[in-house]
Design an enzyme around this catalytic site. Sequence first.
Site, PDB file in Angstrom:
ATOM      1  N   GLU A 100       3.382  10.479  15.939  1.00  0.00           N
ATOM      2  CA  GLU A 100       3.687   9.183  16.534  1.00  0.00           C
ATOM      3  C   GLU A 100       4.003   9.327  18.011  1.00  0.00           C
ATOM      4  O   GLU A 100       4.423  10.379  18.470  1.00  0.00           O
ATOM      5  CB  GLU A 100       4.850   8.526  15.787  1.00  0.00           C
ATOM      6  CG  GLU A 100       4.499   8.214  14.324  1.00  0.00           C
ATOM      7  CD  GLU A 100       5.598   7.451  13.590  1.00  0.00           C
ATOM      8  OE1 GLU A 100       6.678   7.235  14.177  1.00  0.00           O
ATOM      9  OE2 GLU A 100       5.369   7.082  12.420  1.00  0.00           O
ATOM     10  N   HIS A 147       5.362   1.859  13.995  1.00  0.00           N
ATOM     11  CA  HIS A 147       6.607   2.150  13.279  1.00  0.00           C
ATOM     12  C   HIS A 147       7.647   1.058  13.545  1.00  0.00           C
ATOM     13  O   HIS A 147       8.797   1.335  13.899  1.00  0.00           O
ATOM     14  CB  HIS A 147       7.151   3.524  13.681  1.00  0.00           C
ATOM     15  CG  HIS A 147       8.086   4.110  12.653  1.00  0.00           C
ATOM     16  ND1 HIS A 147       8.229   5.466  12.472  1.00  0.00           N
ATOM     17  CD2 HIS A 147       8.932   3.536  11.751  1.00  0.00           C
ATOM     18  CE1 HIS A 147       9.120   5.693  11.519  1.00  0.00           C
ATOM     19  NE2 HIS A 147       9.565   4.538  11.068  1.00  0.00           N
ATOM     20  N   ASP A 193       9.250   5.636  -9.765  1.00  0.00           N
ATOM     21  CA  ASP A 193      10.283   6.294  -8.969  1.00  0.00           C
ATOM     22  C   ASP A 193      10.720   7.540  -9.715  1.00  0.00           C
ATOM     23  O   ASP A 193      11.268   7.455 -10.819  1.00  0.00           O
ATOM     24  CB  ASP A 193      11.476   5.353  -8.736  1.00  0.00           C
ATOM     25  CG  ASP A 193      12.406   5.865  -7.642  1.00  0.00           C
ATOM     26  OD1 ASP A 193      12.795   7.055  -7.711  1.00  0.00           O
ATOM     27  OD2 ASP A 193      12.747   5.090  -6.728  1.00  0.00           O
ATOM     28  N   ASP A 233       1.904   1.629   9.192  1.00  0.00           N
ATOM     29  CA  ASP A 233       2.948   1.404  10.191  1.00  0.00           C
ATOM     30  C   ASP A 233       3.512   2.721  10.691  1.00  0.00           C
ATOM     31  O   ASP A 233       4.178   2.764  11.721  1.00  0.00           O
ATOM     32  CB  ASP A 233       4.078   0.563   9.588  1.00  0.00           C
ATOM     33  CG  ASP A 233       5.207   0.307  10.575  1.00  0.00           C
ATOM     34  OD1 ASP A 233       4.917  -0.188  11.687  1.00  0.00           O
ATOM     35  OD2 ASP A 233       6.363   0.615  10.250  1.00  0.00           O
ATOM     36  N   ALA A 255       6.486   3.784   4.983  1.00  0.00           N
ATOM     37  CA  ALA A 255       7.557   4.742   4.688  1.00  0.00           C
ATOM     38  C   ALA A 255       7.668   5.785   5.796  1.00  0.00           C
ATOM     39  O   ALA A 255       8.344   5.561   6.798  1.00  0.00           O
ATOM     40  CB  ALA A 255       7.305   5.391   3.323  1.00  0.00           C
ATOM     41  N   ARG A 256       6.976   6.909   5.634  1.00  0.00           N
ATOM     42  CA  ARG A 256       6.946   7.959   6.653  1.00  0.00           C
ATOM     43  C   ARG A 256       5.526   8.509   6.740  1.00  0.00           C
ATOM     44  O   ARG A 256       4.876   8.751   5.727  1.00  0.00           O
ATOM     45  CB  ARG A 256       7.928   9.091   6.317  1.00  0.00           C
ATOM     46  CG  ARG A 256       9.390   8.745   6.549  1.00  0.00           C
ATOM     47  CD  ARG A 256       9.702   8.539   8.020  1.00  0.00           C
ATOM     48  NE  ARG A 256      11.108   8.275   8.300  1.00  0.00           N
ATOM     49  CZ  ARG A 256      11.645   7.068   8.366  1.00  0.00           C
ATOM     50  NH1 ARG A 256      10.881   5.997   8.142  1.00  0.00           N
ATOM     51  NH2 ARG A 256      12.927   6.913   8.658  1.00  0.00           N
ATOM     52  N   GLY A 285       7.935  -1.563  11.136  1.00  0.00           N
ATOM     53  CA  GLY A 285       8.088  -2.288   9.886  1.00  0.00           C
ATOM     54  C   GLY A 285       9.513  -2.749   9.624  1.00  0.00           C
ATOM     55  O   GLY A 285       9.743  -3.840   9.112  1.00  0.00           O
TER      56      GLY A 285
END
Length: 307
Positions: free
Chosen positions: A259, A284, A171, A254, A229-230, A286
């Site tokens: 999209e 999307h 991170d 996901d 995530a994205r 999740g």
Amino acid sequence: MSGKILIVDDLHPVFKNRAEQLGYQVDDRPEITRAETLAVIAEYDGIAVRTKFKIDRELMEAAPGLKFVARAGAGLDNIDEAYAKERHIRLLNAPEGNRDAVGEHAMGMLLSLINNHRKADIEIRNGIWDREGNRGWELKGKTVGIIGYGFMGSSMAKKLSGFDVKVIAYDKYKTGFSDAYAQECSMEEIVKHSDVLSLHIPLTSETRQMVDEEYLYHFKKNIFFINTARGEIVNTKAILAAINSGKILGAGLDVLEAEKFPNLAEQSWYPELKESPKVILTPHVGGWTFDSYRKISEVLADKLEQL
């Protein structure tokens, strides 16, 4: 507390009920359009939204009295954060409410990928019984690399704790976060040791298209790849190229760069993506379970009470 809140999306009733108990007047209008919102938002102190439309500068400028935006979800990428900060508009989100949903969804994708569930299911439905071609891998003894150790990344790590894997996490914005479920590491260690890579980072100017051909090239092992995530963090063409070369053994996506239809079908990479037996796709969802639907609104109501 007093003031007016406009709900423009489908939120669990607990948010409205709790807000009213706090003294707010709440207009629950999940069918409202952006144009209709622009026409009335000046009357409100707060707006609650999921993903229906962007809370951008135009909308905030139409609301001179806006004090907060309640985002029923984890990310804030559909809100102009810079302008909200300039206007001192508080931003509330609820990653605590769907962390378990995301962690479980990522685990489901990973287990399905390593055991060839999608491929095997399709084959049996088409009269093919192929045990050898659907032999899978075990997680035990593998190293799972997690990028982003916030609510979602730590949830994924916790879900992995019963599988006898080594979890390492990177991170960029945290240090000293090693815990019982993951060991803090550098990005260099992620690319050197990971058998599985799972993304749990927000979409920013820094992370957009982060996972491209050059990034994947540096991984020492062939990996299973999970993105809850994205979508815009990942270059889809690079994922497909890595699948074709064997660098990615399977991908669970996901989220995608584009999209919803018809937009998704218009992408040059979509035909190859949808035909790949090594890709599992979900729309999307999740973080979107029957449980998180309620928990997200409960978290938002808690944060509203703390304003």
